[in-house]
Design an enzyme around this catalytic site. Structure first.
Site, PDB file in Angstrom:
ATOM      1  N   ILE A 152       0.600  -1.617   0.027  1.00  0.00           N
ATOM      2  CA  ILE A 152       0.184   0.209   0.060  1.00  0.00           C
ATOM      3  C   ILE A 152       0.817   1.303  -0.126  1.00  0.00           C
ATOM      4  O   ILE A 152      -0.089   1.975  -0.295  1.00  0.00           O
ATOM      5  CB  ILE A 152      -0.662  -0.015   1.656  1.00  0.00           C
ATOM      6  CG1 ILE A 152      -0.550  -0.028   2.718  1.00  0.00           C
ATOM      7  CG2 ILE A 152      -2.004  -1.460   1.195  1.00  0.00           C
ATOM      8  CD1 ILE A 152      -1.417   0.636   3.497  1.00  0.00           C
ATOM      9  N   LYS A 153       2.731   1.169   0.906  1.00  0.00           N
ATOM     10  CA  LYS A 153       2.910   2.115   0.344  1.00  0.00           C
ATOM     11  C   LYS A 153       3.022   3.753   1.356  1.00  0.00           C
ATOM     12  O   LYS A 153       2.446   4.984   0.140  1.00  0.00           O
ATOM     13  CB  LYS A 153       4.119   2.538  -0.948  1.00  0.00           C
ATOM     14  CG  LYS A 153       4.229   1.095  -1.319  1.00  0.00           C
ATOM     15  CD  LYS A 153       4.823   1.622  -2.752  1.00  0.00           C
ATOM     16  CE  LYS A 153       6.061   0.641  -3.130  1.00  0.00           C
ATOM     17  NZ  LYS A 153       5.264  -0.874  -3.444  1.00  0.00           N
ATOM     18  N   ARG A 154       1.327   3.982   2.016  1.00  0.00           N
ATOM     19  CA  ARG A 154       0.830   4.501   2.707  1.00  0.00           C
ATOM     20  C   ARG A 154       2.266   4.978   3.335  1.00  0.00           C
ATOM     21  O   ARG A 154       3.180   4.689   3.591  1.00  0.00           O
ATOM     22  CB  ARG A 154      -0.321   4.450   3.264  1.00  0.00           C
ATOM     23  CG  ARG A 154      -1.155   3.341   3.136  1.00  0.00           C
ATOM     24  CD  ARG A 154      -2.034   4.835   1.898  1.00  0.00           C
ATOM     25  NE  ARG A 154      -3.411   3.631   1.670  1.00  0.00           N
ATOM     26  CZ  ARG A 154      -3.654   3.208   0.336  1.00  0.00           C
ATOM     27  NH1 ARG A 154      -1.927   2.766  -0.751  1.00  0.00           N
ATOM     28  NH2 ARG A 154      -4.289   2.576  -0.213  1.00  0.00           N
TER      29      ARG A 154
END
Lengths: 311, 311
Positions: free
Chosen positions: B105-107
């Site tokens: 998700i690379k948040r």
């Protein structure tokens, strides 16, 4: 071009304020929560219904005085599918009221994946979660931003790239100095390079920058590097940024920045300043009063510095 | 601790491969797309149904030979709510088959917002989009990562922080040198610092790192800096990384890295290597064959370097 539409709205409202629609359960008045709960079969559905009703009330109360809203998707995602649905409905409702919508999503990934993210929020499909602008993260470099730029160009959208963020730890990486320049200045160069080919009828382009109000000196430096870049400025109010700090983000033409406030506006009715005059039933009226106060606070500071676009 | 569970599964499967569930419409066999379309009232619903059927076929075919899957959420988000629902169902189905799930998700965002993102994917609520690990972006510094670390500790979860990514532009920021160290080395220090207090029964902790297979030298350097950090390694296969490149990401104990492949496995039936033997009806069998080949390719390389955990 989207940035021209933004400027038009800013000038029409004489307001640089963006309202951050970052709902939390404890901001939502009891009567809204109760009603939503009664109509829902699950906790998450109840929260989503409550958030939507709350947001609609806020939007109805401020759409004629502010140019844009900025829903932060994390506050919706945390309630799962129902939350994301509420995010989408909030964006749609704000757009239907003529507001520009900045999806604060801070996505960033390698090329093909960035393309998918861009499609998700700037794709203009009937199933997309449509926004006018999104925020993006630059850690992966140019090829992670280009797909967004392409969509901006094709679909009349805009992005704000994280440059110098408002949080306490932002300096850890962003302030490191390489080749005589901080990382945030390197990112600023990247932002300028990406936006340069896309000047609107104003001098600004659709590749904007996120620059925190909490770092005034850095903001002044960045204003000089990114002359034709619109800034999205978080950190005013609750996070500690003042109108004076924010003024550094504006160009001499009185434009070049929009300033976000979330809690300070949407939960104004709970604050010491407004809670005597406004009950929870009047939460939206309190938000309007707070948005007007913020508008006047910033405009007055800009006026002192001869930076009023409409003077 | 989650990293112990991961190692257990890796050793049991004798396999360091993670299957990237990154569906694209043109990967999905026609017969699945047609069936999904017939059952759906909208395009997006049809896509989501097709993706889910496709993913389930893949999972059924590989769950007994790989330790984990890594769905990349962007490929789902681009189809709106229906897409996100499919992401959630994919995660649930994979977990029901005993696979560990890495939500790619690379948040990354400031403290309170990071908390909401973390809650969304590591929150273990019945409405959460539950995963075992997520990927996160370090650009905002420590206070943007701490909320994830807290959830990892409380809910037996893990994160992989982007350190050196596999894409072409990754060097633009990540390779800049500050105080004698590259940015990715500074991030590596941060990863070590965050993970240090949380050693599992193995020497590893739950704060992992994303290190691209496409940069072998950098991977070797990072392996030295982050001795107790598990690496999630993208870039093998379609992106150009070889088993030899990947071997640099492993410790001498034969552990310390899991290697992702998406297209090379899930769309194997379309590749030159497999398309004669496997028709589209056999897409899942082709995926299994490709996953076995990748397993053997990596293990054989690790064997040459005396890095086999089970030798």
């Amino acid at each position: 071009m989207i940035v021209d539409r933004l400027i038009e709205k800013v000038v029409k409202c004489k307001n640089h304020t963006v309202v951050g629609l970052d709902p939390r359960l404890d901001y939502v008045p009891d009567y809204i929560r109760e009603a939503a709960k009664e109509q829902s079969v699950s906790f998450a559905e109840g929260v989503a219904k409550a958030f939507l009703a709350y947001n609609k009330g806020l939007i109805d109360s401020i759409y004629d005085i502010v140019p844009a809203v900025k829903p932060q998707i994390a506050f919706y995602e945390q309630y799962g599918i129902e939350g994301v649905k509420c995010f989408q409905q909030t964006c749609e409702y704000a757009a239907s009221k003529g507001l520009l919508v900045i999806g604060d999503i801070k996505r960033g990934d390698i090329g093909s994946t960035a393309e998918a993210y861009s499609e998700a929020y700037l794709g203009n499909k009937e199933y997309s979660i449509n926004t006018d602008f999104v925020t993006v993260n630059p850690y992966l470099g140019t090829d992670s931003l280009e797909p967004f730029v392409k969509h901006c160009h094709e679909n009349e959208k805009g992005i704000f790239v994280l440059v110098k963020t408002s949080n306490k730890s932002s300096g850890e990486l962003q302030d490191l100095v390489c080749n005589g320049k901080t990382i945030y200045e390197h990112v600023a160069d990247l932002v300028v390079r990406l936006g340069e080919p896309y000047r609107g009828s104003s001098d600004y382009n659709f590749v904007g920058a996120v620059v925190g109000a909490t770092y005034k000196e850095e903001a002044s430096k960045l204003r000089n590097i990114m002359k034709n870049t619109y800034f999205l400025v978080p950190g005013y109010g609750a996070q500690g940024g003042t109108a004076e700090d924010v003024a550094a983000c504006f160009n001499q033409d009185g434009l070049g920045a929009i300033v976000n406030s979330s809690r300070g506006i949407i939960a104004a009715y709970k604050s010491k300043e407004y809670n005597e005059k406004y009950s929870e039933k009047d939460y939206a009226a309190a938000a309007r009063a707070a948005a007007i106060k913020m508008r006047d606070d910033i405009n007055s500071e800009l006026g002192k510095k001869n930076k009023l676009a409409w003077a």
